[in-house]
Motif scaffolding. Structure first.
Motif, PDB file in Angstrom:
ATOM      1  N   ARG A   9       7.564  27.303  24.047  1.00  0.00           N
ATOM      2  CA  ARG A   9       6.920  28.472  24.642  1.00  0.00           C
ATOM      3  C   ARG A   9       5.584  28.138  25.296  1.00  0.00           C
ATOM      4  N   GLN A  10       5.212  26.879  25.262  1.00  0.00           N
ATOM      5  CA  GLN A  10       3.945  26.494  25.855  1.00  0.00           C
ATOM      6  C   GLN A  10       4.047  26.518  27.374  1.00  0.00           C
ATOM      7  N   ARG A  11       2.903  26.676  28.011  1.00  0.00           N
ATOM      8  CA  ARG A  11       2.895  26.663  29.470  1.00  0.00           C
ATOM      9  C   ARG A  11       3.232  25.261  29.959  1.00  0.00           C
ATOM     10  N   PRO A  12       3.766  25.136  31.181  1.00  0.00           N
ATOM     11  CA  PRO A  12       4.131  23.813  31.691  1.00  0.00           C
ATOM     12  C   PRO A  12       2.950  22.845  31.631  1.00  0.00           C
ATOM     13  N   ALA A  13       3.234  21.632  31.175  1.00  0.00           N
ATOM     14  CA  ALA A  13       2.191  20.618  31.025  1.00  0.00           C
ATOM     15  C   ALA A  13       2.422  19.489  32.024  1.00  0.00           C
ATOM     16  N   ALA A  14       1.334  18.860  32.441  1.00  0.00           N
ATOM     17  CA  ALA A  14       1.413  17.760  33.401  1.00  0.00           C
ATOM     18  C   ALA A  14       2.177  16.580  32.801  1.00  0.00           C
ATOM     19  N   LEU A  15       2.989  15.940  33.635  1.00  0.00           N
ATOM     20  CA  LEU A  15       3.714  14.752  33.221  1.00  0.00           C
ATOM     21  C   LEU A  15       2.949  13.501  33.639  1.00  0.00           C
ATOM     22  N   TYR A  16       2.946  12.535  32.736  1.00  0.00           N
ATOM     23  CA  TYR A  16       2.271  11.264  32.982  1.00  0.00           C
ATOM     24  C   TYR A  16       3.278  10.122  32.860  1.00  0.00           C
ATOM     25  N   ARG A  17       2.871   8.965  33.325  1.00  0.00           N
ATOM     26  CA  ARG A  17       3.611   7.721  33.122  1.00  0.00           C
ATOM     27  C   ARG A  17       2.582   6.598  33.005  1.00  0.00           C
ATOM     28  N   PHE A  18       3.040   5.461  32.496  1.00  0.00           N
ATOM     29  CA  PHE A  18       2.156   4.303  32.431  1.00  0.00           C
ATOM     30  C   PHE A  18       2.015   3.698  33.816  1.00  0.00           C
ATOM     31  N   ARG A  19       0.809   3.326  34.166  1.00  0.00           N
ATOM     32  CA  ARG A  19       0.576   2.679  35.454  1.00  0.00           C
ATOM     33  C   ARG A  19       1.274   1.327  35.484  1.00  0.00           C
ATOM     34  N   ALA A  20       1.888   1.016  36.612  1.00  0.00           N
ATOM     35  CA  ALA A  20       2.657  -0.220  36.730  1.00  0.00           C
ATOM     36  C   ALA A  20       1.772  -1.454  36.690  1.00  0.00           C
ATOM     37  N   ASP A  21       0.493  -1.301  37.061  1.00  0.00           N
ATOM     38  CA  ASP A  21      -0.393  -2.468  37.143  1.00  0.00           C
ATOM     39  C   ASP A  21      -1.194  -2.700  35.866  1.00  0.00           C
ATOM     40  N   VAL A  22      -0.891  -1.930  34.805  1.00  0.00           N
ATOM     41  CA  VAL A  22      -1.648  -2.068  33.570  1.00  0.00           C
ATOM     42  C   VAL A  22      -0.994  -3.112  32.691  1.00  0.00           C
ATOM     43  N   ALA A  23      -1.750  -4.113  32.313  1.00  0.00           N
ATOM     44  CA  ALA A  23      -1.264  -5.152  31.407  1.00  0.00           C
ATOM     45  C   ALA A  23      -1.623  -4.758  29.987  1.00  0.00           C
ATOM     46  N   PRO A  24      -0.804  -5.125  28.996  1.00  0.00           N
ATOM     47  CA  PRO A  24      -1.123  -4.795  27.614  1.00  0.00           C
ATOM     48  C   PRO A  24      -2.408  -5.472  27.174  1.00  0.00           C
ATOM     49  N   ALA A  25      -3.070  -4.869  26.211  1.00  0.00           N
ATOM     50  CA  ALA A  25      -4.325  -5.419  25.699  1.00  0.00           C
ATOM     51  C   ALA A  25      -4.100  -6.584  24.765  1.00  0.00           C
ATOM     52  N   ASP A  26      -2.853  -6.887  24.463  1.00  0.00           N
ATOM     53  CA  ASP A  26      -2.540  -7.977  23.540  1.00  0.00           C
ATOM     54  C   ASP A  26      -3.117  -9.291  24.051  1.00  0.00           C
TER      55      ASP A  26
END
Length: 274
Positions: A212-229
């Motif tokens: 019942r919540q109002r529509p929320a923005a959809l996100y995705r992981f940026r393709a150029d982001v490398a893991p912090a590992d």
């Protein structure tokens, strides 16, 4: 041929097997925090006859470690893992409880989001919530705890988190996944602020309504982001790698031949069939 008395068995060269922790994200139950679930196998031989244990099997000639781990997954559940990673090697001499000494090379795998209640029973396999596990045979509780610790240290890796939350998601959905993995409530406002400040996400321009919540923005992981590992932990196999492993396994099955568990290795491995 028998394998001798306890003293003789302890002097045997260790057998080598592969054990897997298969993790899935279960649905929210009545608005409660989502939980991680994993399949266990009821043992059909001593030691720990009738107890619950992680699925596993012997390391066979001509198979890679990853192939052996994948076959353990396939024999336990019909779900297809999207991520597989070597966890640790356990080899304490006392872990076999008087059986042939056993070294277990352990893997953990993610099979995504699963409606556990809808899964058909398979052989002597049952699914349990991570925070409601029965007493486990051998040192398998320690293995489970280590696998979950590893997953918690993978929450900065997009290819891992995507297996649990999907390719696109709302911040509330990502928050629910983080709570399930961490195992405790996380303040939503602080989570949103910290996540957006990380620079790892980008908006898709689309929205999704959840309940019942109002529509929320959809996100995705940026393709150029490398893991912090920093390289301290090994990198795992993603869906593409696992598809190739599965194809090799299918080709070999078509060619014929599959050997059973050798008696000498049965102490710490768990065949799913009684």
């Amino acid at each position: 041929m028998g394998i001798g008395n306890v003293s003789e068995r302890r002097d045997e060269a260790p057998q080598v097997g592969v054990t897997s922790v298969i993790l899935a994200l279960g649905p929210a139950d009545g608005g409660a925090r989502r939980r991680l679930w994993l399949p266990l196998v009821r043992r059909v031989r001593e030691p720990f006859l009738g107890a619950w244990a992680l699925p596993g099997g012997p390391l066979r000639a001509g198979r890679s470690l990853e192939r052996s781990a994948y076959e353990t997954l396939a024999s336990t559940t019909d779900l297809h893992p999207g991520y597989l990673e070597q966890l640790y090697t356990f080899g304490d001499p006392e872990r076999s409880h008087g059986g042939v000494p056993m070294v277990s090379i352990c893997y953990w795998a993610l099979v995504g989001q699963v409606d556990v209640a809808s899964l058909e029973p398979k052989h002597n396999v049952a699914w349990f919530a991570e925070d409601a596990l029965p007493e486990l045979a051998f040192d398998h509780r320690r293995i489970v705890d280590y696998a979950i610790w590893r997953l918690r240290h993978r929450l900065d890796m997009p290819k891992v988190v995507r297996e649990l939350v999907g390719g696109t998601f709302t911040l509330r959905e990502l928050h629910a996944v983080s709570e399930a993995v961490e195992g405790h409530p996380i303040d939503l406002a602080n989570f949103r602020r910290r996540t957006l400040a990380s620079g790892m996400l980008e908006e898709t321009g689309e929205h999704r309504r959840v309940g019942r919540q109002r529509p929320a923005a959809l996100y995705r992981f940026r393709a150029d982001v490398a893991p912090a590992d920093d390289g301290a932990l090994p990198q795992g196999f993603d869906a593409g790698d696992l598809s190739r492993i599965a194809a090799h396994a299918a080709d070999e099955r078509t060619a014929g031949g599959h050997d059973g568990h050798p008696d000498a290795i049965a102490a710490l491995t768990t065949d799913v069939r009684p």
